[in-house]
Design a protein around this motif. Structure first.
Motif, mmCIF file in Angstrom:
data_model
loop_
_atom_site.group_PDB
_atom_site.id
_atom_site.type_symbol
_atom_site.label_atom_id
_atom_site.label_comp_id
_atom_site.label_asym_id
_atom_site.label_seq_id
_atom_site.Cartn_x
_atom_site.Cartn_y
_atom_site.Cartn_z
ATOM 1 N N ILE A 576 0.121 6.968 6.613
ATOM 2 C CA ILE A 576 1.388 6.239 6.739
ATOM 3 C C ILE A 576 1.470 5.577 8.108
ATOM 4 N N TYR A 577 1.103 6.333 9.157
ATOM 5 C CA TYR A 577 1.124 5.761 10.507
ATOM 6 C C TYR A 577 0.169 4.565 10.606
ATOM 7 N N ALA A 578 -0.998 4.704 9.968
ATOM 8 C CA ALA A 578 -1.971 3.608 10.015
ATOM 9 C C ALA A 578 -1.432 2.380 9.292
ATOM 10 N N ALA A 579 -0.810 2.595 8.128
ATOM 11 C CA ALA A 579 -0.265 1.472 7.361
ATOM 12 C C ALA A 579 0.908 0.825 8.089
ATOM 13 N N ALA A 580 1.669 1.642 8.830
ATOM 14 C CA ALA A 580 2.835 1.116 9.532
ATOM 15 C C ALA A 580 2.472 0.506 10.879
ATOM 16 N N GLY A 581 1.315 0.899 11.399
ATOM 17 C CA GLY A 581 0.934 0.426 12.725
ATOM 18 C C GLY A 581 1.681 1.098 13.836
ATOM 19 N N GLN A 582 2.312 2.220 13.550
ATOM 20 C CA GLN A 582 3.082 2.939 14.573
ATOM 21 C C GLN A 582 3.404 4.340 14.060
ATOM 22 N N GLU A 583 3.740 5.240 14.970
ATOM 23 C CA GLU A 583 4.193 6.563 14.595
ATOM 24 C C GLU A 583 5.715 6.597 14.604
ATOM 25 N N PHE A 584 6.286 7.321 13.669
ATOM 26 C CA PHE A 584 7.744 7.421 13.571
ATOM 27 C C PHE A 584 8.067 8.661 12.741
ATOM 28 N N ASN A 585 9.337 9.002 12.656
ATOM 29 C CA ASN A 585 9.769 10.162 11.879
ATOM 30 C C ASN A 585 9.905 9.751 10.413
ATOM 31 N N ILE A 586 8.929 10.139 9.610
ATOM 32 C CA ILE A 586 8.905 9.736 8.199
ATOM 33 C C ILE A 586 10.111 10.306 7.460
ATOM 34 N N ALA A 587 10.600 11.455 7.906
ATOM 35 C CA ALA A 587 11.733 12.092 7.234
ATOM 36 C C ALA A 587 13.067 11.441 7.586
ATOM 37 N N SER A 588 13.070 10.523 8.547
ATOM 38 C CA SER A 588 14.311 9.841 8.931
ATOM 39 C C SER A 588 14.474 8.573 8.110
ATOM 40 N N PRO A 589 15.451 8.498 7.225
ATOM 41 C CA PRO A 589 15.650 7.288 6.414
ATOM 42 C C PRO A 589 15.878 6.042 7.277
ATOM 43 N N LYS A 590 16.574 6.230 8.385
ATOM 44 C CA LYS A 590 16.855 5.078 9.246
ATOM 45 C C LYS A 590 15.571 4.522 9.844
ATOM 46 N N GLN A 591 14.735 5.421 10.409
ATOM 47 C CA GLN A 591 13.482 4.950 11.001
ATOM 48 C C GLN A 591 12.548 4.387 9.935
ATOM 49 N N LEU A 592 12.478 5.068 8.778
ATOM 50 C CA LEU A 592 11.620 4.593 7.705
ATOM 51 C C LEU A 592 12.069 3.229 7.203
ATOM 52 N N GLY A 593 13.380 3.066 7.031
ATOM 53 C CA GLY A 593 13.906 1.779 6.577
ATOM 54 C C GLY A 593 13.588 0.659 7.547
ATOM 55 N N ASN A 594 13.731 0.940 8.832
ATOM 56 C CA ASN A 594 13.424 -0.090 9.841
ATOM 57 C C ASN A 594 11.944 -0.455 9.828
ATOM 58 N N VAL A 595 11.072 0.554 9.664
ATOM 59 C CA VAL A 595 9.634 0.282 9.633
ATOM 60 C C VAL A 595 9.279 -0.574 8.419
ATOM 61 N N LEU A 596 9.781 -0.180 7.247
ATOM 62 C CA LEU A 596 9.413 -0.868 6.015
ATOM 63 C C LEU A 596 9.970 -2.287 5.953
ATOM 64 N N PHE A 597 11.250 -2.422 6.249
ATOM 65 C CA PHE A 597 11.931 -3.671 5.934
ATOM 66 C C PHE A 597 12.170 -4.579 7.147
ATOM 67 N N GLU A 598 11.843 -4.080 8.339
ATOM 68 C CA GLU A 598 11.938 -4.935 9.519
ATOM 69 C C GLU A 598 10.566 -5.092 10.182
ATOM 70 N N SER A 599 9.973 -3.967 10.606
ATOM 71 C CA SER A 599 8.668 -4.072 11.267
ATOM 72 C C SER A 599 7.611 -4.669 10.341
ATOM 73 N N LEU A 600 7.546 -4.175 9.094
ATOM 74 C CA LEU A 600 6.551 -4.675 8.146
ATOM 75 C C LEU A 600 7.066 -5.844 7.308
ATOM 76 N N ALA A 601 8.362 -6.137 7.433
ATOM 77 C CA ALA A 601 8.983 -7.279 6.736
ATOM 78 C C ALA A 601 8.787 -7.230 5.217
ATOM 79 N N ILE A 602 8.767 -6.024 4.643
ATOM 80 C CA ILE A 602 8.714 -5.909 3.181
ATOM 81 C C ILE A 602 10.053 -6.372 2.618
ATOM 82 N N PRO A 603 10.045 -7.232 1.620
ATOM 83 C CA PRO A 603 11.316 -7.706 1.043
ATOM 84 C C PRO A 603 12.129 -6.539 0.492
ATOM 85 N N TYR A 604 13.377 -6.446 0.935
ATOM 86 C CA TYR A 604 14.252 -5.355 0.486
ATOM 87 C C TYR A 604 14.769 -5.684 -0.909
ATOM 88 N N PRO A 605 14.581 -4.767 -1.894
ATOM 89 C CA PRO A 605 14.892 -5.108 -3.282
ATOM 90 C C PRO A 605 16.373 -5.045 -3.645
#
Length: 940
Positions: A576-605
């Motif tokens: 997960i860290y490799a795919a995200a390009g950074q380390e973060f708290n995977i169990a934190s919805p806020k951090q995970l959401g920011n990584v997925l939909f801001e850092s990685l710019a995945i379109p939010y459904p």
């Protein structure tokens, strides 16, 4: 445990306050120096030194002043009043006695005694030692593991991992989460407003720790606690308070220790110092014991009667209760009689024989019949009257009670007489308690009011308190009224006998009254009477035997699985860290959401929500991750991470804690009133949630093993709900396919696509399978599209084509929805009613959900009825065999699991298959698959 491998640590501060409040008032020297707390602690230390002679022991106290937690949160413990002057005076004497007894007295500035104890326990474990911590502090429960045990020496309660689970309802690894959610008023830890024990336990045991709960907050609404529907929004508002509370409640385990583990020694007392202190404090008896000569001053024996239990809570409970609830219930005209002589017991037995029917209830020290102590039994023969027979109340000053062996000798013929009808509420639990207490032959169990109520209304709460209010307009005494709640609770053996008499007597008397009210209703309610007496009560007897026997589980195998899963968890985390390009708290919805939909710019459904500060809020719930998973593998990795974490927390780490110390087996509890459809549910552990077809699910099942000389047999109904919809809907094409023994999903694909069954591809079969199962749950084109990857238009066309080939299925779905709207319930093939009170709601979403459930309920409920019929038939056959030839041990959905003696294996598998397949006669054949193995994973 021995002196070479175990260290003893005493939480001096915990016992100091408890001793002070438990001590007799006015316990002073002639000059007025208060001594009660010193006396109790001195006696406690003497007892410990005698019990653990030869062990290395240390005593830890809080340092003066504030700890580092006050720097983090200035309000921490700010609500506490100053130490009472009478206690402050005694502290120095306690310290002097500790030292005179040769015990290291350890105080570390800026940290609390808990932190020092935690650090010692961790350091000891790293050196290969076990630790026994003597304390009354619930916070220390978080330290418990296979090397750390707590003992409350003021009431002789020992808390290992299982003990913590029984006491607090969560395992040691989640005690911090428990405290963080509910807060701690004694320490002024805020927690989350409105969260009590029940809410915290439900959240933790269903979803995990606080970060797991926060990440899965969309799932909270489906949980069964008051306020669940709106809880997620409140959690989002208070999550930072909860996280702060978590930090405050976490015990430090890295404190610099003033005395190294290696430097601890076996205590060697200074007799002269002890005698001087005893003389100064006028402890005549202690002085005489130490010096072996009397101390010459007035009132020489005043220290001879020292409280040995923490009685303050009990005395206060008794005072408040007797003045309130107890007198209130006496005013209603109910008479609760105490059975404290053989003559009274004989009179009760004669009364029962004359009546030929009685209700009864047991009181225990825990909810695990195989390991609990039977504290007392109540009986009710006539309404408004009950009798309580105390057997094991053990508090200070408890009255003498009749000997259990004498009592059982008198009661055994009554319980064994099938002509005397027995009534109870959740009576299976009481039967198990009696069995493990030594009263094994119980016959004539006539009715269970919990099951009666469930048959009358499948969605209502079947708790005795709720049913009493609904059907009797009667408000019962609550368990928390007599035993307290949370950290202030006591086990039932510490409840005063007169209070226990009213509480338990009322339970049996209310059960009798409920029986009298519910029986006429059952007889008037369709097929309910037949289902109660011909299905549910016989099934209760089967389940009693299954729970009594339990299942053999290998703790070693589970420990190995935990290590494997933790290794996999770390590997997934790295991916997960490799795919995200950074380390973060995977169990934190806020951090995970920011990584997925801001850092990685995945379109939010979904539509992005914005908080009051303008910050974007992203959901990372399972449905969101599943939707983006086909395009973005990091979502698959996160789902995998969560899945593995849940398996560890729910099964591989928890199951070993549930293995009975008495039997060496796990005794899950099967609940007949736990689902609206009549399916059995299970708890402690919940076997229904073990993943059915995953590799990890198979691994967990591998831990369920066959005893020596036996093989496990798994018998599973094949596609029973699909067979039932064919039978109920009377669809000729579906019936034909089953009768010809076709692969039903291939046959469906062939029908829908108009091609030969042998030409159906794997992908086509998968779509047909999704349709077959999905339509039973009211799935529409959107759902089929999401499951199969078809476009919405293609999915809709597929369903239309399906109904063209199977028109009776659509007719059934339309008719069952109409029936549910008109009657508020649907029925199984036996006539069991499954209620849908919300189906005519003004809320369209609620109506749609109720309609989907109503479509499936007759199949699911009928499948539940059929497997119960099969279980009853199989149990009847088992009882005709030599004892322990075959043992039915588990039921999970449509599967039964047996232990079979190796030499009887072929005969048993054939008979089990025959009985299951002939349980009922349908328009299609019932098929049961049989698997065998030395563990459940191989047999399943």
């Amino acid at each position: 445990m021995n002196a070479n491998s175990c260290l003893i640590f005493i939480d001096g501060s915990s016992f100091l306050y408890r001793a002070f409040y438990a001590a007799k008032r006015g316990f002073t020297t002639k000059s007025g120096v208060p001594t009660g707390a010193v006396l109790i602690i001195t006696n406690m230390l003497k007892k410990l030194l005698k019990q653990y002679a030869g062990y290395k022991i240390a005593v830890v106290f809080d340092a003066k002043g504030k700890s580092f937690r006050s720097d983090l949160y200035p309000e921490y413990k700010s609500n506490r009043p100053p130490m009472p002057e009478d206690l402050r005076i005694q502290v120095d004497y306690v310290h002097r006695i500790v030292k005179a007894m040769g015990l290291p007295l350890i105080i570390v500035p800026k940290v609390e005694a808990d932190d020092v104890l935690g650090s010692y326990a961790k350091k000891a474990q790293s050196l290969g030692f076990s630790s026994l911590i003597c304390t009354g502090d619930k916070d220390l429960a978080q330290l418990v593991n296979d090397k750390v045990t707590l003992i409350d020496t003021m009431n002789d309660h020992v808390y290992d991992e299982k003990g913590v689970m029984e006491k607090y309802g969560v395992p040691p690894c989640h005690i911090i989460d428990f405290l963080a959610l509910k807060g701690d008023s004694s320490d002024n830890i805020p927690g989350m407003p409105g969260v009590g024990d029940v809410t915290a336990k439900t959240l933790i045991n269903s979803l995990g720790g606080i970060e797991d709960i926060f990440s899965k907050r969309e799932e909270i609404a489906s949980l069964s606690f008051r306020g669940a529907k709106t809880f997620a929004a409140k959690l989002e508002e208070h999550i930072e308070d909860v996280r702060l509370s978590y930090t405050l409640a976490t015990i430090k385990t890295d404190v610099d220790l003033p005395i190294a583990i290696e430097d601890l020694t076996v205590p060697k007392k200074n007799k002269e110092d002890l005698l001087n202190i005893y003389k100064e404090l006028e402890f005549a008896k202690l002085y005489a014991e130490e010096a072996q000569e009397p101390l010459d001053f007035e009132e020489k024996t005043k220290d001879s009667a020292v409280p040995t239990a923490d009685v303050k809570a009990q005395v206060q409970s008794q005072t408040d209760f007797s003045a309130g609830v107890l007198s209130d219930h006496k005013s209603r005209g109910s008479k609760f009689n105490l059975i404290d002589t053989i003559a009274k017991l004989d009179a009760l037995i004669e009364k029962i024989k004359n009546k030929g029917l009685f209700a009864f209830d047991t009181e225990t020290t825990s909810l695990h019949p195989e390991d609990c102590t039977l504290v007392g039994v109540s009986f009710s023969v006539e309404e408004k009257e009950a009798f309580y027979l105390p057997l094991a109340h053990a508090y200070l000053g408890a009255p003498v009670q009749l000997a259990k062996d004498d009592v059982f000798a008198k009661l055994a013929p009554v319980f064994a007489d099938p002509k005397i009808k027995k009534i109870g509420h959740n009576v299976k639990f009481d039967l198990l308690v009696l069995y493990f207490a030594g009263l094994s032959a119980v016959k004539g169990v006539y009715a269970d009011t919990m099951l009666m109520a469930h048959l009358l209304d499948s969605v209502q709460s079947c708790a005795l308190d709720n049913l009493a209010e609904k059907y009797l307009s009667y408000k019962t005494i609550k368990y928390s009224d007599v035993a307290g709640s949370g950290s202030k609770s006591v086990t039932f053996d510490n409840v005063p006998v007169d209070i226990a008499c009213a509480y338990s007597g009322e339970d049996s008397e209310v059960a009798l009254r409920l029986f009298n009210v519910l029986l006429p209703k059952i007889k008037d309610e369709g097929k309910a009477n037949d289902i109660l007496f011909n299905l549910e009560m016989p099934c209760l007897s089967v389940l009693f035997d299954m729970e009594r026997v339990g299942a053999l589980v290998s703790a070693d195998e589970l420990y190995r699985q935990t290590e494997v899963l933790k290794s996999e968890l770390q590997a997934v985390q790295k991916d997960i860290y490799a795919a995200a390009g950074q380390e973060f708290n995977i169990a934190s919805p806020k951090q995970l959401g920011n990584v997925l939909f801001e850092s990685l710019a995945i379109p939010y459904p979904k539509k992005v929500k914005v908080d009051k500060n303008g910050n974007k809020q992203y959901s990372t719930a399972e449905d969101v991750l599943t939707e983006i998973a086909p395009m973005y593998d990091i979502a698959n990795l996160v789902l995998r991470f969560r899945s593995v974490s849940k398996l560890i927390g729910t099964y591989t780490e928890k199951l070993p804690l549930l293995i009975s110390k008495r039997t060496g087996r796990i005794h899950t509890s099967f609940n007949q009133a736990g689902t609206t459809t009549g399916r059995l549910s299970s708890s402690d552990p919940n076997l229904q949630n073990i993943p059915a077809r995953t590799h990890e699910g198979k691994l967990i099942r591998k831990a369920f093993i066959a005893p020596q000389g036996y093989t496990l047999v798994s018998a599973d109904y094949s596609q029973i709900e699909l067979r039932l919809i064919a039978h109920i809907a009377k669809d000729p094409n579906l019936i034909k396919a089953f009768k010809l023994g076709y692969d039903i999903h291939k046959a469906t694909a062939a029908e829908v696509l108009g091609k030969d069954i042998n030409e159906v591809t794997g992908e086509e079969r998968s779509r047909a399978k999704a349709t077959n199962f999905g339509l039973m749950y009211g799935m529409g084109a959107h759902g089929l599209s999401a499951q199969t990857g078809l476009s919405f238009k293609a999915a809709k066309a597929y369903i239309d084509c399906y109904f063209t080939r199977y028109p009776k299925i659509r007719d059934y779905m339309d008719s069952i929805k109409k029936f549910a709207h008109e009657h508020g319930y649907v029925e199984t093939i036996l006539g069991r009613r499954i209620d849908f009170p919300g189906i005519n709601s003004t809320n369209r979403i609620a109506v749609t959900g109720a309609e989907r459930a109503a479509i499936n309920a007759p199949m699911q409920g009928s499948a539940a009825d059929i497997i119960k019929i099969a279980m009853i038939a199989i149990e009847k056959w088992i009882t005709s065999l030599p004892a322990d030839t075959v043992r039915m041990i588990l039921q999970v959905h449509d599967e039964l699991v047996f232990e079979v003696k190796n030499e009887f294996l072929d005969e048993a598998t054939a008979k089990i298959k025959e009985l299951m397949e002939n349980a009922v006669t349908l328009d299609v054949p019932l098929l049961a698959g049989i698997g065998i193995g030395q563990n459940w994973g191989d047999a399943h």
